[in-house]
Design an enzyme around this catalytic site. Structure first.
Site, PDB file in Angstrom:
ATOM      1  N   CYS A 136       0.839  -1.209   0.000  1.00 42.29           N
ATOM      2  CA  CYS A 136       0.000   0.000   0.000  1.00 42.29           C
ATOM      3  C   CYS A 136       0.869   1.253   0.000  1.00 42.29           C
ATOM      4  O   CYS A 136       1.374   1.674   1.046  1.00 42.29           O
ATOM      5  CB  CYS A 136      -0.929  -0.015   1.221  1.00 42.29           C
ATOM      6  SG  CYS A 136      -1.948   1.467   1.320  1.00 42.29           S
ATOM      7  N   CYS A 139      -0.394   4.165   2.106  1.00 47.76           N
ATOM      8  CA  CYS A 139      -0.219   3.970   3.556  1.00 47.76           C
ATOM      9  C   CYS A 139       1.241   4.208   3.955  1.00 47.76           C
ATOM     10  O   CYS A 139       1.514   4.806   4.991  1.00 47.76           O
ATOM     11  CB  CYS A 139      -0.598   2.552   3.977  1.00 47.76           C
ATOM     12  SG  CYS A 139      -2.066   1.889   3.207  1.00 47.76           S
ATOM     13  N   ASP A 140       2.169   3.714   3.154  1.00 42.83           N
ATOM     14  CA  ASP A 140       3.557   3.630   3.615  1.00 42.83           C
ATOM     15  C   ASP A 140       4.559   4.463   2.820  1.00 42.83           C
ATOM     16  O   ASP A 140       5.730   4.550   3.216  1.00 42.83           O
ATOM     17  CB  ASP A 140       4.015   2.153   3.577  1.00 42.83           C
ATOM     18  CG  ASP A 140       3.156   1.275   4.480  1.00 42.83           C
ATOM     19  OD1 ASP A 140       2.693   1.781   5.504  1.00 42.83           O
ATOM     20  OD2 ASP A 140       2.946   0.095   4.139  1.00 42.83           O
TER      21      ASP A 140
END
Ligand code: FAD
Ligand code: NAP
Length: 334
Positions: A136, A139-140
């Site tokens: 992701c 997300c990261d």
């Protein structure tokens, strides 16, 4: 002691399919309960710009899903932050056990559990998951400012992730096992024009390499699928974007599946092989897997559930106080 909740329609999943089913089932005055699962809002919460949702030239995925949730709630859907852990479809009403301990019983169920990211299955991928290996980018990605990153895959997700990661990374290498991308042409065009992105064609990930203490990625070994030759690429982050598999755990042993686990529905319908159980969205769709098609199937599932409940005389006691309800059963075939 566990709490038991009964509903005419239980919607499992909070992506575009689930929330749209909520809107339609609410307007049919069926007072649905929607259980959100571990990822409230579904896959679109893991992306940034969505450019193909009709009515919005561009909308952020998480914002779109917040709006869909608010829409379903405003129509009368009860939205619950819980996870369904098992579903008994052998008796009626259907019985869903949940992570919170609440037992949901339902006259009809709409399965909208969507899909989840696939992994390559390499031991080194597993070892560094959460320590440099991710599925992701939204997300990261932020953790890799000024670093080199590799992305694996050749579909829309891989190309979008590679483009997004250039906001942080000094360089992104897209590794793909062929020399043709599946991604939409507009995305391919952006990829090729981006000076921070390099493509490595005809390669697959052989191994993620890194340090043990502290655990962290330092690079990858990529294998040429034609010759077997190995190329080592330095990278602090590895984003695996090789597609998604249907989240069918609740039903895979009881409902017919095909094409790698997608739930089979009747032609032009969301009805499954068990009367009263309907399935919508990426859980059933091996072909299109788009937000708009998922939403369309969520609509179909709610209309079909309403029709089925009416045929079974299970639609009495509808909540006539809900706003904007139709009041009369909808003919799903009209
Ligand atoms: P999902 O969105 O997958 O949602 C599934 C839901 O089910 C989740 O809320 C989850 O919590 C819930 N759930 C799962 N198991 C349980 C359980 N046991 N109990 C309770 N709930 C459960 N499509 C586009 O049209 N345009 C785009 O720009 C686009 N960009 C994308 C970018 C990325 C990075 C990804 C991964 C996908 C993208 N897609 C895009 C595809 C789109 O996101 C999906 O087609 C769509 O989200 C599928 O909707 P769905 O409702 O079927 O399921
Ligand atoms: P996808 O379209 O299935 O693409 C998966 C990619 O990963 C393919 O290029 C595939 O290679 C590669 N791959 C699969 N298994 C592999 C393996 N074991 N090793 C190496 N490579 C592997 O998946 P996706 O990109 O996640 O997209 C899923 C769905 O969501 C699609 O329908 C897509 O349109 C949709 N989506 C839409 C948008 C958008 O509209 N903007 C954005 C993201 C996702 P091959 O090509 O060689 O098979």
């Amino acid at each position: 002691m566990s709490d038991t909740r009964h509903t005419k329609v239980l919607i499992i999943g909070s992506g575009p399919a689930g929330y749209t089913a909520g809107v339609y089932a609410s307007r049919a005055m069926l007072s649905p309960i929607l259980v959100q699962g571990i990822e409230p809002g579904g896959q679109l919460t893991t992306t940034t710009e969505v450019e193909n949702w009709p009515g919005d030239t561009e909308v952020q995925g998480p914002d779109l899903m917040i709006r869909m949730e608010a829409h379903a709630r405003a129509m009368g859907t009860e939205i619950i932050g819980d996870i369904i852990t098992s579903l008994d479809m052998d008796s009626h009403p259907f019985v869903a056990q949940s992570d919170s301990g609440t037992v949901y019983t339902a006259d009809a169920v709409i399965l909208a559990t969507g899909a989840r990211a696939k992994w390559l299955g390499l031991p080194s991928e597993e070892k560094f998951k959460g320590f440099g290996v991710s599925a992701c980018a939204t997300c990261d990605g932020f953790f890799y400012r000024g670093q080199e990153i590799v992305v694996i895959g050749g579909g829309n997700t891989a190309v979008e992730e590679a483009l997004f990661l250039t906001n942080f990374a000094s360089k992104v290498t897209l590794i793909h096992r062929r020399d043709t991308l599946r991604a939409e042409k507009i995305l391919q065009d952006r990829l090729m024009k981006n000076p921070k992105i390099e493509t490595l064609w005809f390669h697959e990930l052989a191994e993620v390499i890194g340090a043990d203490s502290p655990l962290g990625v330092e690079g990858v070994r990529a294998r040429d699928v034609r010759t077997g030759a190995i190329t080592q690429i330095p990278a602090k982050g590895v984003f695996v974007a090789i597609g998604h598999a249907p989240a069918n755990e609740l039903v895979k042993d009881k409902l017919e599946t095909h094409m790698g686990g997608y739930v089979v529905t009747k032609p032009d319908s969301t009805a499954t092989s068990i009367p009263g159980i309907f399935a919508a969205g990426d859980l059933t769709d091996h072909k299109y897997r788009q937000a708009v098609t998922s939403a369309g199937m969520g609509c179909m599932a709610a209309l079909e559930a309403e029709r089925w409940l009416s045929e079974q005389n299970l639609d009495s006691g509808k909540d006539e106080t809900l706003p904007l309800g139709y009041g009369a059963p909808v003919d799903a075939t009209a």
